[in-house]
Design an enzyme around this catalytic site. Sequence first.
Site, PDB file in Angstrom:
ATOM      1  N   TYR A 231      63.881  15.964  26.791  1.00 18.37           N
ATOM      2  CA  TYR A 231      64.120  16.632  25.516  1.00 18.37           C
ATOM      3  C   TYR A 231      62.777  16.853  24.817  1.00 18.37           C
ATOM      4  O   TYR A 231      61.837  16.093  24.982  1.00 18.37           O
ATOM      5  CB  TYR A 231      65.141  15.924  24.640  1.00 18.37           C
ATOM      6  N   CYS A 232      62.709  17.956  24.083  1.00 19.13           N
ATOM      7  CA  CYS A 232      61.475  18.398  23.419  1.00 19.13           C
ATOM      8  C   CYS A 232      60.287  18.420  24.390  1.00 19.13           C
ATOM      9  O   CYS A 232      59.259  17.779  24.154  1.00 19.13           O
ATOM     10  CB  CYS A 232      61.154  17.525  22.209  1.00 19.13           C
ATOM     11  N   PRO A 233      60.419  19.167  25.503  1.00 13.97           N
ATOM     12  CA  PRO A 233      59.321  19.206  26.464  1.00 13.97           C
ATOM     13  C   PRO A 233      58.105  19.930  25.896  1.00 13.97           C
ATOM     14  O   PRO A 233      58.227  20.844  25.077  1.00 13.97           O
ATOM     15  CB  PRO A 233      59.923  19.973  27.646  1.00 13.97           C
TER      16      PRO A 233
END
Length: 277
Positions: A146-148
């Site tokens: 998540y949130c790369p």
Amino acid sequence: MTDFLTNSTYQVYDSSISALKTQTYSHFALGDALIRQVNTEDIPAIIHFWPIDQMIILGMMDTKLPYLDEGVSFLKNEGYQVCVRPAGGLAVVADPGIINFSLILQEPANSKVSIDAGYEVMLRLIQKVLAPYNEEIKAYEIEDSYCPGKFDLSIDGKKFAGIAQRRFKKGIAIMIYLSVEGNQQRRGELIQTLYEKGMRGEETRWKYPAVNPDSMANLSDLLGVSLTVPQIKEMVLTALKEEENRLIEGNYTAELMTEYQSAYDKMEKRNIQTFGN
């Protein structure tokens, strides 16, 4: 290039012991106020710790999800507050097992600090903090986390931290969330489900990650030692002291609080526009 991590003076702010901590958006508003403070006063550097209990922090792009209301309802039913932060990036989880902190730096008068150079400052600090464990800390995008982002921090291919930036004029905030302990698998499942419910399989003009909960892990698990958020905080401060930095307690001046209230009002307005009252 300025070496922000050596021979500097850092003001230390910790939102967890501030009277402001009961206000929903206090961490973000104080962060913005501190960027403006370091930009206008003779304060070369600030470190701001902002631990948060049970909150999903959305990026602005997350508000474009076609079925955002369904995703947010799911998160709230799971016991999480939901807010939209002013900085970029996508959804992240904040809970007692995650440490959030920011390095807030004053850009030198006659030079420009690039985005990547800002990220490198945080990377070098984390590498120094974790050097005793003899594990290689790599920075590259873990696409199914998540949130790369380009400066995801990982050990053996497992992401344990992500970094973002926010800038006002000559003030730079480099923010990190670092998963120390707790149920990281569950965190990944929460954001995975947020996107499943928020998209319902529809194509969008915005790219959201296909989150694989197994792509991330806690630092405690990756290092094979028991670590806590307070321990990591002390390790960060110790690492700064070892580089001949002077640490002093931050001062909640009238000017800072004026900036804080302005930033808080903007944050509150943004969230009301997104979610309603």
